[in-house]
Design a protein around this motif. Structure first.
Motif, PDB file in Angstrom:
ATOM      1  N   GLU B 161      11.487 -46.778  15.779  1.00  0.00           N
ATOM      2  CA  GLU B 161      11.275 -45.524  16.499  1.00  0.00           C
ATOM      3  C   GLU B 161      12.471 -45.236  17.410  1.00  0.00           C
ATOM      4  OE1 GLU B 161       7.680 -45.248  18.796  1.00  0.00           O
ATOM      5  OE2 GLU B 161       8.423 -43.473  19.866  1.00  0.00           O
ATOM      6  N   TYR B 162      12.935 -46.303  18.108  1.00  0.00           N
ATOM      7  CA  TYR B 162      14.066 -46.122  19.009  1.00  0.00           C
ATOM      8  C   TYR B 162      15.316 -45.714  18.230  1.00  0.00           C
ATOM      9  CZ  TYR B 162      17.165 -46.832  22.948  1.00  0.00           C
ATOM     10  OH  TYR B 162      18.067 -46.634  23.948  1.00  0.00           O
ATOM     11  N   PHE B 163      15.554 -46.402  17.087  1.00  0.00           N
ATOM     12  CA  PHE B 163      16.714 -46.058  16.255  1.00  0.00           C
ATOM     13  C   PHE B 163      16.645 -44.605  15.807  1.00  0.00           C
ATOM     14  CE2 PHE B 163      17.600 -50.649  15.176  1.00  0.00           C
ATOM     15  CZ  PHE B 163      18.893 -50.624  15.630  1.00  0.00           C
ATOM     16  N   MET B 164      15.449 -44.167  15.390  1.00  0.00           N
ATOM     17  CA  MET B 164      15.344 -42.813  14.842  1.00  0.00           C
ATOM     18  C   MET B 164      15.469 -41.760  15.915  1.00  0.00           C
ATOM     19  SD  MET B 164      12.607 -43.353  11.800  1.00  0.00           S
ATOM     20  CE  MET B 164      12.983 -41.832  10.947  1.00  0.00           C
ATOM     21  N   ARG B 165      14.999 -42.082  17.126  1.00  0.00           N
ATOM     22  CA  ARG B 165      15.180 -41.131  18.228  1.00  0.00           C
ATOM     23  C   ARG B 165      16.647 -41.036  18.633  1.00  0.00           C
ATOM     24  NH1 ARG B 165      10.669 -39.111  20.495  1.00  0.00           N
ATOM     25  NH2 ARG B 165       8.698 -40.217  20.145  1.00  0.00           N
ATOM     26  N   HIS B 166      17.430 -42.071  18.300  1.00  0.00           N
ATOM     27  CA  HIS B 166      18.857 -42.057  18.616  1.00  0.00           C
ATOM     28  C   HIS B 166      19.682 -42.077  17.339  1.00  0.00           C
ATOM     29  CE1 HIS B 166      16.931 -43.471  22.294  1.00  0.00           C
ATOM     30  NE2 HIS B 166      17.908 -42.848  22.914  1.00  0.00           N
ATOM     31  N   ALA B 167      19.194 -41.381  16.308  1.00  0.00           N
ATOM     32  CA  ALA B 167      19.887 -41.387  15.021  1.00  0.00           C
ATOM     33  C   ALA B 167      21.304 -40.854  15.190  1.00  0.00           C
ATOM     34  CB  ALA B 167      19.120 -40.533  14.018  1.00  0.00           C
ATOM     35  N   GLY B 168      22.261 -41.508  14.521  1.00  0.00           N
ATOM     36  CA  GLY B 168      23.641 -41.066  14.583  1.00  0.00           C
ATOM     37  C   GLY B 168      24.392 -41.618  15.779  1.00  0.00           C
ATOM     38  N   GLN B 169      23.663 -42.201  16.751  1.00  0.00           N
ATOM     39  CA  GLN B 169      24.342 -42.741  17.926  1.00  0.00           C
ATOM     40  C   GLN B 169      24.465 -44.244  17.813  1.00  0.00           C
ATOM     41  OE1 GLN B 169      22.361 -41.695  21.567  1.00  0.00           O
ATOM     42  NE2 GLN B 169      21.629 -39.806  20.651  1.00  0.00           N
ATOM     43  N   VAL B 170      25.452 -44.760  18.556  1.00  0.00           N
ATOM     44  CA  VAL B 170      25.557 -46.213  18.620  1.00  0.00           C
ATOM     45  C   VAL B 170      24.495 -46.721  19.593  1.00  0.00           C
ATOM     46  CG1 VAL B 170      27.005 -48.138  19.296  1.00  0.00           C
ATOM     47  CG2 VAL B 170      27.998 -46.187  18.100  1.00  0.00           C
ATOM     48  N   VAL B 171      23.699 -47.684  19.136  1.00  0.00           N
ATOM     49  CA  VAL B 171      22.662 -48.276  19.972  1.00  0.00           C
ATOM     50  C   VAL B 171      23.044 -49.728  20.213  1.00  0.00           C
ATOM     51  CG1 VAL B 171      20.257 -48.974  20.014  1.00  0.00           C
ATOM     52  CG2 VAL B 171      20.876 -46.733  19.114  1.00  0.00           C
ATOM     53  N   THR B 172      23.181 -50.113  21.478  1.00  0.00           N
ATOM     54  CA  THR B 172      23.605 -51.489  21.758  1.00  0.00           C
ATOM     55  C   THR B 172      22.401 -52.428  21.749  1.00  0.00           C
ATOM     56  OG1 THR B 172      23.306 -51.300  24.117  1.00  0.00           O
ATOM     57  CG2 THR B 172      25.421 -50.585  23.242  1.00  0.00           C
TER      58      THR B 172
END
Lengths: 482, 225
Positions: B161-172
């Motif tokens: 869910e977190y990845f999809m809410r920040h799709a396209g962004q780098v997530v550390t």
């Protein structure tokens, strides 16, 4: 002995105050007891006297009615001559003139027919005296009145004796109270002074100084126990600080030295040469240093945890969460992480307990045997809720278990294995701030680490005195680290 | 992006400014809380990076002053105070994110990108998230890729869910840790890596194109490229 506390101006003041209080209480008690006794006696005597005088007066009245005034007068004369008793008489007419008896003048204002105290002039044994009497009055006829009285000497004497005995008793009580009170108070004060002296010696560097706890098991012993527990805690902190400083110095210096050496190397190589390897290695060392500092901060924070931040929780839930976090890691490392959970209620800080559990599982994964099982179990065991993590690795030798939880201690002497040496130390600290203990034991084979927390908040599972040595087969190591 | 950095330590400030310039972002710098507040109120910025310990006016006061003026510019607090209490105080004062010093530049950039996008995004409540052919139903707690259903464990669902809410962004990794676990303790980055690789294994079957990419030295990125 170095005294840390300055000498007192009035070293015996507390004992003296105690004696004074005891004396004061004793004196008040004596005065009250004597007074009650005195006034009770006076009351009884007064009732008896009343009966006596009333009886005498009534008898005389009867005698007057049966015969006449002459018979009464002669009877009274008879009585006054013999003087066998302290009774005085007077028969007077309305004007107060004496018709018979040894009271010379009718006391003014005395008319009522009940007991009254008055001063009269009396002739006794040929002398005329002024005496206080208790008197009963009767009216014989329209012109005649009768007075029967009793000398109040005994009452006055009684009163005097009362004051005398009161003074003597108070004096005796004061002397006894002060001396005995002094002795008793000194006993209490001696305990206080022993505590002060012990504290003085402790502060001047004798960290093993403790108060003696007697077998009486009274308030003084409780005080001594609490006092000793405080000293234990201080000693533990001082000793662990000393041990930690050495470890910390080593763990900080090693990477810092490496970084410095690499920078010098980079300077030697000059501007043109590629420095990627140096940058990467330095970054890795810096990461290790940062994680060391973070580990220390976590430990310091855990150490400062107090019971007011505790909430009711279940160790089974903590274990489940740690399992969820580490199961994939264990599997990748070729180990099987098994859960055997049953209810294990406790009070605590769940993030700290989770961290401790995670450290134990992490250790088990690092040191367990490949293909082996790691069992995470929770449950109730007597007065404790327990969380056990057992691996099938080489384990820790019994004599190394205490050292294993010390800060910066790594059982590998070369300090070449990764890790800050703070993992187990954090677990022990978490156990201690939760009034529980970390028990390291043989899992046959492997290490069985058990976190035991008290079931009820008023229990304390920490050993009363931090053990200096690992006892028996299982190393009870809680409380030795901080 | 145009950013404002309010930071009293000059070397930290110049390091951040250089890094941002490297990536093509403009960055103004204020050294005191008061200067920073004035700059933030007079110029439009995409985001503000705010230190907590500042001369004249501390960071939290600057933030409160900004928010009381109706300024909604995303703010990231940068601070050496990293305890849970400190973070909560920062977030309560109106910051959008909280980063503890020492930090890596990659982490800072990833978080700034996240808050800037969050600020411009629509605030409507969504019940399904979609990235490429990957679909996540938040109500039914079900995921599927194309026609294939994906069985997810609880934590995997939270991560996805977190990845999809920040799709396209780098997530550390730290962002993931904060999102899916309690951020009061750090179990070490390899634990997160293992979880992400599990998730990736479930998302990318056979010859399906990759979705969850590793960004070297920074973290991960969910993107249907």
């Amino acid at each position: 002995m170095t005294r840390v506390s300055p000498p007192r101006r009035r070293p015996q003041a507390a004992a003296f105050r105690g004696a004074l209080w005891i004396t004061l209480i004793a004196v008040v008690t004596t005065v009250v007891a004597l007074s009650v006794q005195h006034f009770q006696t006076v009351r009884v005597l007064k009732i008896e006297l009343e009966h006596l005088l009333e009886g005498e007066a009534d008898a005389l009245v009867l005698r007057y009615r049966d015969g006449d005034l002459g018979g009464l007068v002669s009877y009274i004369d008879e009585q006054t001559r013999t003087q066998r008793r302290d009774v005085v008489y007077m028969v007077a007419d309305r004007a107060g003139r004496r018709l018979a008896g040894n009271v010379l003048v009718w006391p003014s204002g005395l008319a009522a027919e009940h007991l009254a105290i008055t001063t009269v002039r009396v002739r006794r044994g040929g002398e005329v005296q002024s005496r206080r009497i208790e008197a009963e009055v009767r009216t014989l006829g329209p012109d005649t009145r009768l007075l029967v009285g009793h000398l109040a000497d005994s009452r006055i004497a009684l009163g005097r004796r009362y004051w005398m005995s009161l003074a003597l008793s108070v004096l005796a009580t004061a002397v006894l109270g002060l001396s005995l009170g002094w002795l008793v108070s000194r006993r209490g004060v001696r305990v206080v002074r022993a505590a002060a002296d012990t504290g003085d010696r402790f502060l001047s560097g004798h960290l093993d100084e403790r108060l003696k706890v007697s077998l009486r098991d009274d308030e003084f012993d409780r005080l001594a126990e609490v006092f000793n527990a405080c000293l234990d805690e201080i000693e533990r902190m001082v000793r662990s600080l000393r041990a930690a400083t050495d470890g910390l110095a080593h763990d900080l210096k090693t990477p810092l030295t490496r970084i410095k050496a690499r920078l010098e190397l980079a300077a030697l190589r000059g501007h043109e040469a590629p420095q990627q390897d140096i940058l990467a290695e330095t970054a890795r060392d810096l990461d290790a240093l940062l994680s060391l500092v973070n580990g220390l901060l976590v430990l310091a924070r855990a150490d400062a945890t107090t019971a007011d931040s505790f909430v009711p929780l279940d160790l089974a839930a903590v274990a489940q969460e740690a399992y969820d976090l580490y199961a994939p890691l264990a599997e990748d490392a070729g180990q099987h992480l098994l859960l055997r959970l049953s209810r294990a209620p406790a009070r605590g800080v769940s993030s700290l307990l989770l961290h401790a559990t995670a450290n134990l599982i992490d250790n088990a994964i690092k040191h367990g045997s490949p293909g082996g099982q790691i069992v995470v179990a929770t449950g109730i065991d007597g007065a404790a809720s327990r969380l056990t993590i057992g691996d099938r690795g080489p384990g820790i030798a019994p004599d190394a278990r205490e050292r294993a939880v010390q800060r910066f201690s790594r059982l590998d002497e070369s300090r070449s294995t990764p890790g800050s040496g703070l993992g187990l130390s954090l677990v022990a600290t978490v156990a201690r701030v939760h009034r529980g203990q970390l028990v390291l034991a043989d899992n046959q084979p492997g290490l069985r680490a058990e976190l035991r927390l008290p079931l009820s908040p008023d229990r304390d599972l920490r050993p009363a005195r931090a053990p200096k040595e690992v006892t028996g087969e299982t190393g009870r190591v809680t409380g030795t680290e901080g | 992006m145009k950013l404002l950095l309010i930071e009293d330590d000059r070397s930290t400030a110049s390091y951040v400014q250089q890094g941002l310039a490297e990536l093509g972002h403009a960055c103004d710098h204020a050294e005191t809380g008061l200067d920073g507040l004035t700059a933030a109120l007079t110029n439009p910025y995409d985001a503000i990076i705010l230190d907590r310990n500042l001369p004249q006016l501390d960071g939290l006061s600057v933030l409160q002053a900004l928010r009381s003026q109706g300024q909604t510019t995303p703010v990231l607090i940068l601070s050496a105070l990293g305890q849970v209490d400190d973070r909560i105080k920062g977030l309560e004062a109106g910051s959008d994110d909280y980063l503890t010093k020492p930090f890596s530049f990659g982490e800072l950039m990833a978080r700034i990108a996240a808050i800037v996008r969050r600020g411009s995004g629509t605030a409507t409540a969504t019940t399904t998230l979609q990235v490429g052919d990957l679909e996540l139903d938040l109500l039914a707690r079900a995921a599927k890729r194309g026609a294939r259903r994906i069985e997810l464990l609880n934590k995997e669902f939270q991560l996805l869910e977190y990845f999809m809410r920040h799709a396209g962004q780098v997530v550390t990794r730290t962002m993931l840790l904060e999102a899916a676990w309690d951020y009061s303790f750090d179990p070490g980055t390899n634990v997160i890596d293992v979880h992400v690789s599990r998730l990736r294994g479930k998302l990318e079957h056979g010859d399906e194109p990759p979705l969850l990419h590793t960004v070297r030295g920074a973290g991960y990125q969910l993107d249907a490229r």
